[in-house]
Design a protein around this motif. Structure first.
Motif, short mmCIF file in Angstrom:
data_model
loop_
_atom_site.label_atom_id
_atom_site.label_comp_id
_atom_site.label_asym_id
_atom_site.label_seq_id
_atom_site.Cartn_x
_atom_site.Cartn_y
_atom_site.Cartn_z
N ARG A 48 0.67 -1.08 0.12
CA ARG A 48 0.02 -0.03 0.12
C ARG A 48 0.77 1.30 0.05
N VAL A 49 0.61 2.23 -0.97
CA VAL A 49 1.35 3.38 -1.03
C VAL A 49 0.61 4.46 -0.30
N HIS A 50 1.38 5.10 0.66
CA HIS A 50 0.65 6.22 1.53
C HIS A 50 1.04 7.47 1.06
N ARG A 51 -0.07 8.53 0.73
CA ARG A 51 -0.41 9.65 0.24
C ARG A 51 -0.94 10.40 1.19
N ASP A 52 -1.28 10.20 2.13
CA ASP A 52 -2.06 11.13 3.06
C ASP A 52 -1.54 11.09 4.56
N LEU A 53 -1.30 12.02 4.93
CA LEU A 53 -0.45 12.48 6.36
C LEU A 53 -1.53 13.20 7.15
N ARG A 54 -1.74 12.66 8.29
CA ARG A 54 -2.63 13.38 9.33
C ARG A 54 -1.88 13.76 10.39
N PHE A 292 -12.04 -1.03 5.80
CA PHE A 292 -11.28 -0.56 4.32
C PHE A 292 -10.12 -0.49 4.41
N CYS A 293 -9.31 -1.28 5.21
CA CYS A 293 -7.93 -1.33 5.46
C CYS A 293 -7.25 -1.54 4.21
N GLY A 294 -7.76 -2.36 3.54
CA GLY A 294 -7.08 -2.96 2.21
C GLY A 294 -6.60 -1.72 1.20
N ASP A 295 -7.27 -0.67 1.38
CA ASP A 295 -6.89 0.58 0.57
C ASP A 295 -6.34 1.59 1.40
N CYS A 296 -5.95 1.57 2.45
CA CYS A 296 -5.46 2.42 3.44
C CYS A 296 -4.27 3.08 2.79
N ASP A 297 -4.26 4.34 2.90
CA ASP A 297 -2.97 5.10 2.52
C ASP A 297 -2.70 6.35 3.34
N ARG A 298 -3.13 6.04 4.85
CA ARG A 298 -3.06 7.03 5.71
C ARG A 298 -1.94 6.66 6.76
N LEU A 299 -1.05 7.86 7.15
CA LEU A 299 -0.18 7.72 8.16
C LEU A 299 -0.54 8.99 9.00
#
Ligand code: SF4
Length: 366
Positions: A48-54, A292-299
């Motif tokens: 999974r590639v992560h593009r979302d930073l919270r 929906f963890c399979g498509d999670c891109d959040r860190l």
């Protein structure tokens, strides 16, 4: 090389026949890559590639929501332990260089930070600025919406669990509904788009508010999302059998509205529907019953500089220490990559031995 037990989200689940489904990639998801692959991106061992930073910028909040702040109301972090505006912007810059394109500022309540407009402006001034969003309870937004929009804020999510004053007080512990509503109207007037509203329905609390919340949102052109109550702190122990499920919410809405599923969920946590043919949209975030963890891109990055690759994880990687020791970009990038690489397959709420995070939601951020 051991094959990890297939996580729940590997089973294809449907909300209902016509709802968009979370498609999981076959093959790679079931087999953990043994060691990090050299990459200029934030990739986990499932690909999974992560593009979302919270980024949580504070753990302070003027409200005490029943599903968020623990009963013992923990003391906020000492200010010296909070990341400075400069440290936040630097961490975001390194993350953007690793492919992050969306940054969400959260809390506690981010509007509690007097330097929030400077943080937004610093991120907006980065060479390839990410999309900047904010998650807030709305208290104080009436004063700051325009200034934040000028600084570079694009969109906002406001938590609103009811439009009834007494129930608002019951859920949040504060008589501040008018302030929250004023914040929503100010966000709309400031041109922030979209303005989304997040509502958590609690059994026996505000579950009868679902329709009045939709009416409120439709009247303002806001997108309302119902979020399933999650085991992330709160005034009383979380129980799975005490959940207003996504399906129950949809049944309530279908009793009054025609709902048409919207395709293309992508990495978004929300499944979305057109209301009565549109343009109004309503969403449901069903992390418990339809993960929906399979498509999670959040860190996530906490206010005290700890990286969390999963909202429910209990493993954190320290970024503030290296930042304050003057680590260079390559070292910081390695810490970010390492945190993502170690990401679990999913939240595991239904797995035996699941433990809620030791850090409450108020100190993690949405
Ligand atoms: S529970 Fe964790 S893995 Fe699943 S969607 Fe949320 S952050 Fe991602």
């Amino acid at each position: 090389m051991s094959v990890a037990a297939a996580p729940a989200w590997l089973d294809e689940e449907r909300l209902d026949e016509s709802a968009p489904v979370v498609r999981v990639r076959q093959g790679l998801d079931a087999t953990r890559q043994a060691r990090p692959q050299p990459s200029a991106q934030l990739v986990d061992s499932f690909g999974r590639v992560h593009r979302d930073l919270r980024v949580s910028v504070t753990d302070r909040c003027p409200l005490r929501c029943a599903y968020c702040v623990p009963l013992d109301d923990p003391r906020p972090l000492p200010r010296r332990d909070l990341m400075t505006a400069g440290e936040i912007v630097k961490a975001v810059r390194v993350a953007v260089e690793l492919g992050v394109t969306r940054v969400r500022l959260t809390g506690g309540e981010p509007l509690q930070r007097p330097d929030l407009p400077d943080i937004v402006a610093g991120i907006a001034a980065l060479p390839s600025p990410p999309q900047i969003a904010l998650t807030t309870c709305g208290i104080g937004l009436d004063r700051l919406a325009r200034r934040l929009a000028r600084a570079g804020l694009g969109r906002v999510n406001v938590s609103l669990d009811t439009v009834d004053r007494d129930r608002f007080k019951l859920i949040t512990g504060r008589d501040r509904l008018a302030d929250a509503l004023a914040g929503i109207d100010a966000a709309c007037a400031a041109g922030l788009r979209p303005v989304k509203l997040n509502a958590v329905l609690l059994p026996g609390g505000n579950e009868d508010d679902a329709l009045s919340l939709v009416e409120f949102a439709l009247a303002r052109g806001c997108e309302l999302r119902f979020i399933e109550y999650m085991p992330l702190g709160g005034r009383r122990p979380w129980r799975r059998d005490q959940l207003v499920t996504a399906d129950a919410v949809l049944d309530r809405l279908r009793a009054r509205y025609r709902l048409t599923p919207l395709p293309g969920r992508g990495h978004s946590p929300a499944a979305r529907w057109l209301v009565d043919g549109g343009p109004g949209v309503v969403g449901v975030i069903a992390a418990v019953t339809h993960p929906f963890c399979g498509d999670c891109d959040r860190l996530r990055l906490t206010a005290d500089g700890q990286l969390r690759s999963c909202l429910f994880g209990n493993v954190e990687h320290d970024l503030l220490g290296p930042l304050r020791r003057g680590a260079d970009d390559a070292e910081l990038a390695d810490v970010l990559r390492g945190s993502v690489w170690a990401k679990p397959p999913g939240h595991g709420i239904d797995q035996p031995g699941f433990h809620p995070p030791s850090r409450p939601m108020s100190a993690i951020g949405g």
